[in-house]
Design a protein around this motif. Sequence first.
Motif, PDB file in Angstrom:
ATOM      1  N   GLY A 178       1.453 -29.693   3.130  1.00  0.00           N
ATOM      2  CA  GLY A 178       2.086 -29.071   1.985  1.00  0.00           C
ATOM      3  C   GLY A 178       1.259 -28.040   1.245  1.00  0.00           C
ATOM      4  N   LEU A 179       0.029 -27.768   1.658  1.00  0.00           N
ATOM      5  CA  LEU A 179      -0.801 -26.780   0.966  1.00  0.00           C
ATOM      6  C   LEU A 179      -1.584 -25.961   1.988  1.00  0.00           C
ATOM      7  N   SER A 180      -1.511 -24.633   1.856  1.00  0.00           N
ATOM      8  CA  SER A 180      -2.235 -23.773   2.790  1.00  0.00           C
ATOM      9  C   SER A 180      -2.785 -22.548   2.068  1.00  0.00           C
ATOM     10  N   LEU A 181      -3.741 -21.927   2.707  1.00  0.00           N
ATOM     11  CA  LEU A 181      -4.386 -20.718   2.200  1.00  0.00           C
ATOM     12  C   LEU A 181      -4.111 -19.613   3.203  1.00  0.00           C
ATOM     13  N   ARG A 182      -3.738 -18.420   2.707  1.00  0.00           N
ATOM     14  CA  ARG A 182      -3.439 -17.319   3.612  1.00  0.00           C
ATOM     15  C   ARG A 182      -4.149 -16.050   3.171  1.00  0.00           C
ATOM     16  N   THR A 183      -4.347 -15.177   4.144  1.00  0.00           N
ATOM     17  CA  THR A 183      -4.883 -13.850   3.881  1.00  0.00           C
ATOM     18  C   THR A 183      -4.126 -12.873   4.774  1.00  0.00           C
ATOM     19  N   GLY A 184      -3.912 -11.661   4.270  1.00  0.00           N
ATOM     20  CA  GLY A 184      -3.141 -10.718   5.062  1.00  0.00           C
ATOM     21  C   GLY A 184      -3.319  -9.283   4.604  1.00  0.00           C
ATOM     22  N   LEU A 185      -2.771  -8.372   5.394  1.00  0.00           N
ATOM     23  CA  LEU A 185      -2.819  -6.944   5.111  1.00  0.00           C
ATOM     24  C   LEU A 185      -1.418  -6.380   5.327  1.00  0.00           C
ATOM     25  N   ASP A 186      -0.900  -5.667   4.318  1.00  0.00           N
ATOM     26  CA  ASP A 186       0.420  -5.048   4.399  1.00  0.00           C
ATOM     27  C   ASP A 186       0.302  -3.535   4.305  1.00  0.00           C
ATOM     28  N   TYR A 187       1.145  -2.837   5.057  1.00  0.00           N
ATOM     29  CA  TYR A 187       1.261  -1.391   4.970  1.00  0.00           C
ATOM     30  C   TYR A 187       2.702  -1.077   4.593  1.00  0.00           C
ATOM     31  N   THR A 188       2.898  -0.262   3.553  1.00  0.00           N
ATOM     32  CA  THR A 188       4.228   0.124   3.115  1.00  0.00           C
ATOM     33  C   THR A 188       4.341   1.635   3.133  1.00  0.00           C
ATOM     34  N   THR A 189       5.412   2.142   3.729  1.00  0.00           N
ATOM     35  CA  THR A 189       5.675   3.577   3.729  1.00  0.00           C
ATOM     36  C   THR A 189       7.010   3.822   3.031  1.00  0.00           C
ATOM     37  N   TYR A 190       6.999   4.789   2.126  1.00  0.00           N
ATOM     38  CA  TYR A 190       8.204   5.116   1.369  1.00  0.00           C
ATOM     39  C   TYR A 190       8.910   6.345   1.914  1.00  0.00           C
ATOM     40  N   GLY A 191       8.351   6.994   2.918  1.00  0.00           N
ATOM     41  CA  GLY A 191       9.017   8.101   3.577  1.00  0.00           C
ATOM     42  C   GLY A 191       8.921   9.437   2.879  1.00  0.00           C
ATOM     43  N   ASP A 192       8.385   9.503   1.687  1.00  0.00           N
ATOM     44  CA  ASP A 192       8.256  10.778   0.984  1.00  0.00           C
ATOM     45  C   ASP A 192       6.789  11.126   0.735  1.00  0.00           C
ATOM     46  N   GLY A 193       5.930  10.590   1.583  1.00  0.00           N
ATOM     47  CA  GLY A 193       4.491  10.830   1.434  1.00  0.00           C
ATOM     48  C   GLY A 193       3.782   9.764   0.626  1.00  0.00           C
ATOM     49  N   MET A 194       4.541   8.885  -0.019  1.00  0.00           N
ATOM     50  CA  MET A 194       3.938   7.787  -0.769  1.00  0.00           C
ATOM     51  C   MET A 194       3.717   6.626   0.199  1.00  0.00           C
ATOM     52  N   LYS A 195       2.467   6.124   0.239  1.00  0.00           N
ATOM     53  CA  LYS A 195       2.104   5.017   1.130  1.00  0.00           C
ATOM     54  C   LYS A 195       1.255   4.022   0.362  1.00  0.00           C
ATOM     55  N   GLN A 196       1.163   2.842   0.917  1.00  0.00           N
ATOM     56  CA  GLN A 196       0.415   1.807   0.239  1.00  0.00           C
ATOM     57  C   GLN A 196      -0.145   0.816   1.255  1.00  0.00           C
ATOM     58  N   TRP A 197      -1.399   0.444   1.058  1.00  0.00           N
ATOM     59  CA  TRP A 197      -2.062  -0.627   1.811  1.00  0.00           C
ATOM     60  C   TRP A 197      -2.409  -1.712   0.811  1.00  0.00           C
TER      61      TRP A 197
END
Length: 183
Positions: free
Chosen positions: A154-173
């Motif tokens: 019932g309890l866990s620890l996570r780590t991750g990396l996300d990449y988001t693209t908005y299509g108008d030059g705006m991006k996010q990591w």
Amino acid sequence: MKFSSTLIAGAAAATLISGIASAQEAKKFEGIYGGIEAGVDWTKLAVDGKRDRSIYYGGVLGYRMQSDTDTVFGLEGTFGDTGYKQLGQRNTDYEYGASLILGQAFGPDGANLFYGKAGYVRTRLDLTDSADGGASTEDGWRFGAGYERALSNGLSLRTGLDYTTYGDGMKQWTAKTGLIASF
């Protein structure tokens, strides 16, 4: 005779229930879960091409199914804020998204999970400091990967990396770590 058949039926039910409970214990990444996340976010706007580093914080809620081969499928929703502030242009108010999760549990106790995700995200931007004023929203696509370790049932620890693209030059990591509770 009635007592012995009741006793046999009770023993059979107890055996069946304990077998189901044992099978569910082996599947550490199945069911409803929720948690909190925090990390670092790098956002790039198309306006000036500058990258802004800020703190990300938010929550996660989802549902996963774990197959007998330890493949994990799920749907996950997030809500948070990057704290992105660029004076005179855009500030984030919040973001929310929904992603499909696909992963593989592994290890001798099945307590490790590598996963990937793909989904939709919407970010609300406050433009009150800009000449445009008001607020706007940006829709984008999010792709990510991560690792989760079950600390206990019932309890866990996570780590991750996300990449988001908005299509108008705006991006996010976004690199983040979270604490997840399963229900």
